[in-house]
Design an enzyme around this catalytic site. Sequence first.
Site, PDB file in Angstrom:
ATOM      1  N   CYS A  85       0.839  -1.199   0.000  1.00 42.28           N
ATOM      2  CA  CYS A  85       0.000   0.000   0.000  1.00 42.28           C
ATOM      3  C   CYS A  85       0.878   1.255   0.000  1.00 42.28           C
ATOM      4  O   CYS A  85       1.534   1.538  -0.988  1.00 42.28           O
ATOM      5  CB  CYS A  85      -0.980  -0.036   1.172  1.00 42.28           C
ATOM      6  SG  CYS A  85      -2.402   1.071   0.967  1.00 42.28           S
ATOM      7  N   HIS A 202      -3.764  -5.462   1.077  1.00 46.31           N
ATOM      8  CA  HIS A 202      -3.106  -5.840   2.328  1.00 46.31           C
ATOM      9  C   HIS A 202      -3.236  -7.340   2.614  1.00 46.31           C
ATOM     10  O   HIS A 202      -4.246  -7.785   3.178  1.00 46.31           O
ATOM     11  CB  HIS A 202      -3.729  -5.072   3.494  1.00 46.31           C
ATOM     12  CG  HIS A 202      -3.483  -3.603   3.453  1.00 46.31           C
ATOM     13  ND1 HIS A 202      -2.398  -3.009   4.049  1.00 46.31           N
ATOM     14  CD2 HIS A 202      -4.191  -2.601   2.873  1.00 46.31           C
ATOM     15  CE1 HIS A 202      -2.434  -1.704   3.855  1.00 46.31           C
ATOM     16  NE2 HIS A 202      -3.516  -1.424   3.134  1.00 46.31           N
ATOM     17  N   GLU A 204      -1.595  -8.798   4.922  1.00 49.94           N
ATOM     18  CA  GLU A 204      -1.463  -8.935   6.378  1.00 49.94           C
ATOM     19  C   GLU A 204      -2.792  -8.836   7.102  1.00 49.94           C
ATOM     20  O   GLU A 204      -2.886  -9.160   8.297  1.00 49.94           O
ATOM     21  CB  GLU A 204      -0.481  -7.887   6.925  1.00 49.94           C
ATOM     22  CG  GLU A 204      -0.997  -6.468   6.999  1.00 49.94           C
ATOM     23  CD  GLU A 204      -0.857  -5.674   5.717  1.00 49.94           C
ATOM     24  OE1 GLU A 204      -0.992  -4.429   5.765  1.00 49.94           O
ATOM     25  OE2 GLU A 204      -0.612  -6.294   4.655  1.00 49.94           O
TER      26      GLU A 204
END
Length: 226
Positions: A85, A202, A204
């Site tokens: 990002c 993302h 994560e």
Amino acid sequence: MKTGILVFPGINRERDMAIALRRSGAQPRMVWHQETDLSDLDLVVIPGGFSHGDYLRCGAMAAHSPVMRAVRAHVARGGYLLGVCNGFQILTEAGILPGALLRNASLRFLAMDCDLRVDRSDTVFTGRYQRGQVFRAVMAHGDGNYFADEATLDRLEGEGLVAFRYVTPSGEVTPEANRNGSARAIAGIYGPNLRVLGLMPHPEDLVDPLMGGTDGKPLFDALAAA
């Protein structure tokens, strides 16, 4: 793999990234943006957020932070580098990866799930995925519209440097799936030696069932095992 997570003023995803890496067995340390020596690290991660408040352009100020000289040296000696990002934006602003991240085609901030297709599985980042596999990730950006000139796009395609594309759940590239309007539905790209990866969504955010899924965990499992 010795890992460091860069922290700039305004970055807000460093703890999420640390959680993802720790769940895969890594023990990352936080690296403040004024540090100038990354020689002890195998992997450097630049997480998402709003570095320096996204003044000028997203990532533009962070690209000139003292630590970025060390990041360039890290890349030059063959170290691994992941930018997610705002991290991807910083890498393009720093000239480490080609292209730019522009305002989303809708001119709106996008916060939603998306589906990504793995274009190659023979890299340290994607070794736990299969080529052509579709997995879920989370979009959270206002400037995620990947742009590059046609010659650069052709080179990325020809050299196999496209990492992920926005697709439908069945793996098709469509305008509807490419919500931010990225050129050729590109969601992530590699550097020439395949040791640098920048991507907008993302992974994560999906590394534990309590988060709603584990689609992103294979990326961190592959890195931790490298």
